[in-house]
Write a protein that holds these residues in place. Sequence first.
Motif, PDB file in Angstrom:
ATOM      1  N   PHE A   1     -11.364  -5.213  -8.471  1.00 25.67           N
ATOM      2  CA  PHE A   1     -10.436  -5.619  -7.426  1.00 25.67           C
ATOM      3  C   PHE A   1     -11.131  -5.709  -6.069  1.00 25.67           C
ATOM      4  CE2 PHE A   1      -8.232  -2.775 -10.437  1.00 25.67           C
ATOM      5  CZ  PHE A   1      -7.321  -3.654 -10.984  1.00 25.67           C
ATOM      6  N   GLU A   2     -10.558  -6.523  -5.204  1.00 29.42           N
ATOM      7  CA  GLU A   2     -10.864  -6.395  -3.791  1.00 29.42           C
ATOM      8  C   GLU A   2     -10.098  -5.172  -3.294  1.00 29.42           C
ATOM      9  OE1 GLU A   2     -10.113  -9.827  -1.464  1.00 29.42           O
ATOM     10  OE2 GLU A   2     -11.243 -11.181  -2.786  1.00 29.42           O
ATOM     11  N   VAL A   3     -10.755  -4.323  -2.539  1.00 26.79           N
ATOM     12  CA  VAL A   3     -10.160  -3.043  -2.169  1.00 26.79           C
ATOM     13  C   VAL A   3     -10.059  -2.922  -0.652  1.00 26.79           C
ATOM     14  CG1 VAL A   3     -10.371  -0.535  -2.316  1.00 26.79           C
ATOM     15  CG2 VAL A   3     -11.087  -1.961  -4.245  1.00 26.79           C
ATOM     16  N   ARG A   4      -8.877  -2.526  -0.221  1.00 26.06           N
ATOM     17  CA  ARG A   4      -8.642  -2.257   1.198  1.00 26.06           C
ATOM     18  C   ARG A   4      -8.032  -0.872   1.315  1.00 26.06           C
ATOM     19  NH1 ARG A   4      -4.851  -6.435   4.268  1.00 26.06           N
ATOM     20  NH2 ARG A   4      -6.809  -7.543   4.593  1.00 26.06           N
ATOM     21  N   THR A   5      -8.530  -0.076   2.236  1.00 24.84           N
ATOM     22  CA  THR A   5      -7.949   1.239   2.493  1.00 24.84           C
ATOM     23  C   THR A   5      -7.322   1.241   3.886  1.00 24.84           C
ATOM     24  OG1 THR A   5     -10.049   2.095   3.344  1.00 24.84           O
ATOM     25  CG2 THR A   5      -9.595   2.410   1.000  1.00 24.84           C
ATOM     26  N   VAL A   6      -6.140   1.789   3.969  1.00 22.19           N
ATOM     27  CA  VAL A   6      -5.410   1.868   5.233  1.00 22.19           C
ATOM     28  C   VAL A   6      -5.293   3.336   5.596  1.00 22.19           C
ATOM     29  CG1 VAL A   6      -3.263   1.331   6.427  1.00 22.19           C
ATOM     30  CG2 VAL A   6      -4.146  -0.233   4.690  1.00 22.19           C
ATOM     31  N   THR A   7      -5.901   3.724   6.705  1.00 17.28           N
ATOM     32  CA  THR A   7      -5.978   5.130   7.103  1.00 17.28           C
ATOM     33  C   THR A   7      -5.384   5.336   8.492  1.00 17.28           C
ATOM     34  OG1 THR A   7      -8.136   4.869   8.150  1.00 17.28           O
ATOM     35  CG2 THR A   7      -8.113   5.354   5.774  1.00 17.28           C
ATOM     36  N   PRO A   8      -5.068   6.574   8.848  1.00 15.51           N
ATOM     37  CA  PRO A   8      -4.605   6.833  10.206  1.00 15.51           C
ATOM     38  C   PRO A   8      -5.603   6.365  11.262  1.00 15.51           C
ATOM     39  CG  PRO A   8      -4.130   8.714   8.821  1.00 15.51           C
ATOM     40  CD  PRO A   8      -4.977   7.783   7.994  1.00 15.51           C
ATOM     41  N   ALA A   9      -6.905   6.559  11.020  1.00 18.65           N
ATOM     42  CA  ALA A   9      -7.908   6.137  11.996  1.00 18.65           C
ATOM     43  C   ALA A   9      -7.847   4.630  12.228  1.00 18.65           C
ATOM     44  CB  ALA A   9      -9.304   6.547  11.520  1.00 18.65           C
ATOM     45  N   MET A  10      -7.641   3.863  11.165  1.00 15.54           N
ATOM     46  CA  MET A  10      -7.526   2.417  11.305  1.00 15.54           C
ATOM     47  C   MET A  10      -6.302   2.040  12.135  1.00 15.54           C
ATOM     48  SD  MET A  10      -6.926  -0.436   8.309  1.00 15.54           S
ATOM     49  CE  MET A  10      -8.491  -0.086   7.508  1.00 15.54           C
ATOM     50  N   ALA A  11      -5.187   2.672  11.842  1.00  9.42           N
ATOM     51  CA  ALA A  11      -3.952   2.349  12.553  1.00  9.42           C
ATOM     52  C   ALA A  11      -3.964   2.815  13.999  1.00  9.42           C
ATOM     53  CB  ALA A  11      -2.762   2.974  11.817  1.00  9.42           C
ATOM     54  N   LEU A  12      -4.884   3.732  14.347  1.00  9.73           N
ATOM     55  CA  LEU A  12      -4.976   4.239  15.711  1.00  9.73           C
ATOM     56  C   LEU A  12      -5.806   3.359  16.632  1.00  9.73           C
ATOM     57  CD1 LEU A  12      -5.413   8.051  15.004  1.00  9.73           C
ATOM     58  CD2 LEU A  12      -3.552   7.019  16.328  1.00  9.73           C
ATOM     59  N   LYS A  13      -6.512   2.379  16.062  1.00  7.98           N
ATOM     60  CA  LYS A  13      -7.302   1.491  16.920  1.00  7.98           C
ATOM     61  C   LYS A  13      -6.377   0.756  17.875  1.00  7.98           C
ATOM     62  CE  LYS A  13     -10.982   0.816  13.533  1.00  7.98           C
ATOM     63  NZ  LYS A  13     -11.703  -0.148  12.654  1.00  7.98           N
ATOM     64  N   PRO A  14      -6.742   0.651  19.154  1.00 10.39           N
ATOM     65  CA  PRO A  14      -5.825   0.090  20.158  1.00 10.39           C
ATOM     66  C   PRO A  14      -5.242  -1.245  19.769  1.00 10.39           C
ATOM     67  CG  PRO A  14      -7.743   1.054  21.219  1.00 10.39           C
ATOM     68  CD  PRO A  14      -8.001   1.117  19.750  1.00 10.39           C
ATOM     69  N   ARG A  15      -6.018  -2.123  19.172  1.00  9.67           N
ATOM     70  CA  ARG A  15      -5.511  -3.442  18.830  1.00  9.67           C
ATOM     71  C   ARG A  15      -4.500  -3.388  17.697  1.00  9.67           C
ATOM     72  NH1 ARG A  15      -7.721  -5.006  14.069  1.00  9.67           N
ATOM     73  NH2 ARG A  15      -9.629  -3.958  13.377  1.00  9.67           N
TER      74      ARG A  15
END
Length: 307
Positions: free
Chosen positions: A290-304
């Motif tokens: 599979f193509e794999v993507r992880t969604v983490t709190p650190a990712m969601a905290l990026k200003p953009r």
Amino acid sequence: MTDERTALIFPGMAPTKTGDVSRFLMINRKARERLATAEDVLGRRLLGPAREDGDVYDEAAQVVFMLTCLSLAEWAEDALGVKPEICAGPSFGQKALTSYTGVLSFEETVRLTAELSRCEVSYFESDYSDVVTHCFVRTPEEGFAEVLAELKDEFHDVSGVIDEGFYLLSVREKDLERVKARVRAIGGYSMHTMRPPVHSTYFGGLRRRAEEEVLSGFTLRDPELPVVADQDGALLDSAAGMRRMLLDTFDRPIDWPSMVATLREQGVTSLCFSGPDNLFHRVDSTVANFEVRTVTPAMALKPRSRA
């Protein structure tokens, strides 16, 4: 046009950086609202200065992990355009999965998570209190079979198969160092130890207690998306199937390769892991298929990316 078909995966509970989690729950509006709702349901605060990074699996930590994974899934839909057609939640991931697919409301899932945590604590205070579950990786299959044969007179149970050579093994804590040494001798490696233990055929008593004392108080609904069961890869579309999966988690091992096989059979090409995951998104059977993507709190905290 694209033939991409995405599955949303809620990971099992793992050690997390509580600083990132706390900031995400405070900064993201929807997550903050979920946290407030959970605290109202339980009548207590769930975050505080006493929380530290590491292996913390108490009732509050479990509820926080569940709502973090659920909130990250919502963030991924809004910020990244993730549109899953099928879902899975190996091990503890079942909790967020249950809410995300509408099997229980969020408030009900908070109660379920907390009540199951208390049920487990009570059970392991009196039963199998000296048993732990340990992760072994890159373990030769033939050599591992020899290790199990040597344990024939001692308590042991394979609590999960994650990938080729990647096993969860439940043993009595007094035997763990000896087993780790044997696995090292055959070329395998140790990861971390889980206390209390998980997913053992010996824990039928916990299953019965959870069914009678906890799940009997909830009315489950059919999932709004197909769900892949983490014990055998079965495709679930009914409340009865979801109930069975939630109970099977206590006394049936995880089988991630079977889940991978079902996802492939369903035409899934992309996996989105919603929440901190140190395990499933990294193994060979995942990245090879599979193509794999992880969604983490650190990712969601990026200003953009902030919601």
